[in-house]
Design a protein around this motif. Structure first.
Motif, mmCIF file in Angstrom:
data_model
loop_
_atom_site.group_PDB
_atom_site.id
_atom_site.type_symbol
_atom_site.label_atom_id
_atom_site.label_comp_id
_atom_site.label_asym_id
_atom_site.label_seq_id
_atom_site.Cartn_x
_atom_site.Cartn_y
_atom_site.Cartn_z
ATOM 1 N N ALA A 154 0.828 -1.206 0.000
ATOM 2 C CA ALA A 154 0.000 0.000 0.000
ATOM 3 C C ALA A 154 0.860 1.252 0.000
ATOM 4 O O ALA A 154 0.556 2.245 -0.676
ATOM 5 C CB ALA A 154 -0.940 -0.005 1.203
ATOM 6 N N ALA A 155 1.960 1.217 0.763
ATOM 7 C CA ALA A 155 2.879 2.356 0.784
ATOM 8 C C ALA A 155 3.549 2.532 -0.570
ATOM 9 O O ALA A 155 3.682 3.657 -1.077
ATOM 10 C CB ALA A 155 3.919 2.176 1.880
ATOM 11 N N GLN A 156 3.955 1.431 -1.181
ATOM 12 C CA GLN A 156 4.589 1.509 -2.493
ATOM 13 C C GLN A 156 3.626 2.039 -3.551
ATOM 14 O O GLN A 156 4.037 2.735 -4.487
ATOM 15 C CB GLN A 156 5.117 0.129 -2.889
ATOM 16 N N ALA A 157 2.337 1.731 -3.411
ATOM 17 C CA ALA A 157 1.333 2.213 -4.358
ATOM 18 C C ALA A 157 0.906 3.651 -4.086
ATOM 19 O O ALA A 157 0.137 4.227 -4.858
ATOM 20 C CB ALA A 157 0.105 1.296 -4.319
ATOM 21 N N ASP A 158 1.409 4.222 -2.985
ATOM 22 C CA ASP A 158 1.123 5.608 -2.602
ATOM 23 C C ASP A 158 -0.360 5.848 -2.324
ATOM 24 O O ASP A 158 -0.914 6.879 -2.682
ATOM 25 C CB ASP A 158 1.645 6.595 -3.654
ATOM 26 N N PHE A 159 -0.998 4.873 -1.703
ATOM 27 C CA PHE A 159 -2.351 5.075 -1.197
ATOM 28 C C PHE A 159 -2.301 5.878 0.104
ATOM 29 O O PHE A 159 -1.345 5.746 0.889
ATOM 30 C CB PHE A 159 -3.025 3.751 -0.867
ATOM 31 N N ALA A 160 -3.337 6.683 0.362
ATOM 32 C CA ALA A 160 -3.635 7.024 1.753
ATOM 33 C C ALA A 160 -4.130 5.741 2.403
ATOM 34 O O ALA A 160 -4.804 4.928 1.758
ATOM 35 C CB ALA A 160 -4.699 8.113 1.828
#
Length: 249
Positions: A154-160
């Motif tokens: 999720a962090a790598q995908a740059d989601f909130a």
């Protein structure tokens, strides 16, 4: 068959945020089933039987509700927030999927509610204004390794990211590992919102940059929202506004 089940969301805490649809279902119910503190939010009345139970017996609770409905009872299964978000709707359908054939004939409705994630976001502004995801940090029903993998992706995908159940006395270390992964993958000072007991008298909101976020800022009554790389903070007199722009350049 005259019985039915309504799987209802009671919202984040304020009675004003319980939907009229849920209020009507509770008024028609003969039985209310759920986790002890959620059932306690339902006012007793003549003709209504309350069935509070522990938090780790969700499938037993679902089976009890289905059996009562088969016997002609009008059953409301209560969750906080929305029953389809880390709550009882999935448990009831899992029980139906693996249970007696007769359970498949029960009239089951899901009545949505306002989640803690959405209530917290609204209090702070609009941190979920662009793509986001929600991750339950409890390892009661899934392995810790899977949680950490999902946080990293999720962090790598740059989601909130909205984190549910971040930290309990029984597992104080999991949230710290999640924060370490976020610092490793993000490497910036994006804002982190700690929203505790939103819409109740104990509500508190705290926004800190990611490097300053520490595990003991959260407990089981806290929803943590970590912004994406584009999430912005508007400083002003009073509480700041947190929002994520709807577009990405």
């Amino acid at each position: 068959m005259s019985g039915w089940i309504a799987i209802a969301g009671l919202g984040p805490g304020d009675a004003a945020l319980v939907t009229p649809e849920v209020t009507a279902a509770l008024a028609a119910a003969t039985d209310v089933i759920g986790y002890i503190p959620y059932v306690a939010r339902v006012a007793p009345r003549e003709g209504l039987t309350l069935h509070p139970s522990d938090n780790r017996v969700e499938l037993d609770r679902a089976g009890h509700a289905l059996s009562l409905a088969l016997a002609g009872r009008r059953v409301v299964v209560v969750s906080s927030g929305d029953p389809g978000v880390f709550a009882m709707a999935a448990a009831v359908f899992e029980a139906i999927d693996h249970g007696p054939a007769a359970w498949r004939e029960v009239d089951v409705r899901v009545l949505p509610g306002i989640t803690a994630m959405l209530a917290a976001a609204a209090r702070a502004g609009a941190p979920l204004g662009h793509d986001f995801c929600a991750i339950n940090l409890s390892d009661n029903l899934k392995p810790q390794a899977l949680i950490e993998r999902r946080v990293r992706l999720a962090a790598q995908a740059d989601f909130a990211i909205a984190f549910y159940n971040p930290r309990s006395r029984a597992r104080p270390e999991g949230f710290g590992r999640a924060l370490a992964i976020l610092r490793e993958e993000c490497g910036d000072d994006r804002p982190v919102l700690f929203a505790r007991a939103v819409t109740t008298a104990e509500e508190s909101l705290r926004i800190v940059p990611l490097p300053d976020a520490v595990p003991d800022m959260a407990d089981m009554r806290t929803v943590v929202i970590v912004g994406s790389s584009t999430t912005r903070t508007i400083l002003r007199d009073g509480a700041p506004i947190l929002y994520t722009p709807r577009s990405v350049s």
